[in-house]
Design an enzyme around this catalytic site. Structure first.
Site, PDB file in Angstrom:
ATOM      1  N   TYR A 107       0.601  -1.413  -0.106  1.00 19.96           N
ATOM      2  CA  TYR A 107       0.035   0.410  -0.130  1.00 19.96           C
ATOM      3  C   TYR A 107       0.497   0.984  -0.034  1.00 19.96           C
ATOM      4  O   TYR A 107       0.420   2.456   0.457  1.00 19.96           O
ATOM      5  CB  TYR A 107      -0.628   0.319   1.597  1.00 19.96           C
ATOM      6  CG  TYR A 107      -2.329  -1.412   0.926  1.00 19.96           C
ATOM      7  CD1 TYR A 107      -2.261  -1.841   0.371  1.00 19.96           C
ATOM      8  CD2 TYR A 107      -2.258  -1.054   2.664  1.00 19.96           C
ATOM      9  CE1 TYR A 107      -3.393  -3.181   0.498  1.00 19.96           C
ATOM     10  CE2 TYR A 107      -3.963  -2.626   2.486  1.00 19.96           C
ATOM     11  CZ  TYR A 107      -4.046  -3.260   1.382  1.00 19.96           C
ATOM     12  OH  TYR A 107      -4.978  -4.309   1.573  1.00 19.96           O
ATOM     13  N   HIS A 123       0.123 -11.924   2.248  1.00 19.30           N
ATOM     14  CA  HIS A 123      -0.858 -11.030   1.156  1.00 19.30           C
ATOM     15  C   HIS A 123      -1.398 -11.498  -0.159  1.00 19.30           C
ATOM     16  O   HIS A 123      -2.798 -11.597   0.223  1.00 19.30           O
ATOM     17  CB  HIS A 123      -0.002  -9.338   0.869  1.00 19.30           C
ATOM     18  CG  HIS A 123      -1.277  -8.251   0.452  1.00 19.30           C
ATOM     19  ND1 HIS A 123      -0.881  -7.312   0.870  1.00 19.30           N
ATOM     20  CD2 HIS A 123      -2.462  -8.174   0.426  1.00 19.30           C
ATOM     21  CE1 HIS A 123      -1.514  -7.301  -0.033  1.00 19.30           C
ATOM     22  NE2 HIS A 123      -2.847  -7.262   0.315  1.00 19.30           N
TER      23      HIS A 123
END
Length: 267
Positions: free
Chosen positions: A41, A99
């Site tokens: 991110y 992730h």
């Protein structure tokens, strides 16, 4: 290891850099105590600054970050964690997750690396995101990995009942990302009609539906009014008529499907 995860978290996907800091500070000020970020991110430093300046004691926060799928070789994973915790400027994270899976990953090596972080006290718990059923069975049933949470896309337009049943049988919480179907829930007429009955919005009904199943949700909201509205969803109690109406919505709409995603239907 069973950990208590606040049932409504604050997601920070697509909030890169400094823009994220003020948004997270607002969320913390309103009362959010579960913040979800990831190396990918590109906002871990901003999240860390927001936490530092919020004045909220670290032990009152539940902080999640994640390692990207190209860093799953054990030494690379440990190095990635060092970088994440350095950017966050904290001593530990509550949940550290893979992730996305990688076809080339050595599951045993990945789980051993995560467990070494847990044993060192630098993470309280380990988890995985976007694993399909065979991957979860290998990690949990075959290897006995102490997975504390599984994060996947889940909203009223996608069926995750098979996965949810499996996780419930293991007493492992599901964390729903994209819980508002990337904004689509807000405009759904069925959810809106249920919302009218409860004095709520369609988006609030979508979040209440997840909570009704014991699922943790991590909606993102950049505007303070939306942050507060998501928090207010915690007061909504659905009834059987509501559940039946939501069950009638299409359940085959998956909106997060990158080219490296696993085969979701694999048995």
């Amino acid at each position: 290891m069973k950990i208590d995860i606040p049932v409504l978290g604050f997601g920070t996907f697509r909030m890169p850099g400094d823009d994220c800091r003020a948004v997270v500070e607002s969320a913390l000020e309103l009362g959010y105590r579960h913040i979800d970020t990831a190396a990918m991110y590109d906002n871990e430093a901003a999240v860390g600054q927001a936490i530092k300046h919020s004045g909220v004691p670290r032990d009152e926060l539940f902080l999640t970050t994640k390692v990207w799928h190209d860093q799953l070789e054990p030494s690379a994973l440990l190095k990635a964690f060092d970088q994440s915790i350095g950017k966050l400027a904290v001593d530990y994270v509550d949940l550290f997750m893979v992730h996305w899976p990688s076809p080339a990953m050595d599951m045993q090596g990945v789980m051993n690396a995560l467990q070494s972080l847990r044993d060192s006290g630098r993470i309280r718990a380990l988890g995985v995101c976007n694993f399909n059923m065979p991957m979860l069975r290998e990690a949990i049933d075959t290897l006995g990995a102490p997975i504390a949470a599984v994060q996947v896309e889940y909203h009223p337009f996608l069926d995750q009942s098979r996965l949810l049943d499996y996780l419930n049988s293991k007493d492992i919480p599901m964390v729903a990302y994209a819980p508002l179907a990337q904004g689509r829930a807000a405009n759904d007429p069925v959810l809106a009609r249920i919302g009218l009955k409860h004095g709520a919005t369609a988006a609030q009904i979508a979040l209440a539906w997840l909570r009704d199943q014991g699922v943790v949700a991590i909606p993102k909201a950049q505007r303070r009014i939306s942050q507060q509205a998501n928090l207010n969803s915690l007061g909504i109690q659905l009834d059987d008529e509501d559940r039946q109406a939501i069950a009638g919505l299409p359940k085959n709409q998956r909106f997060v499907q990158p080219p490296f995603a696993p085969d979701w239907d694999a048995e």
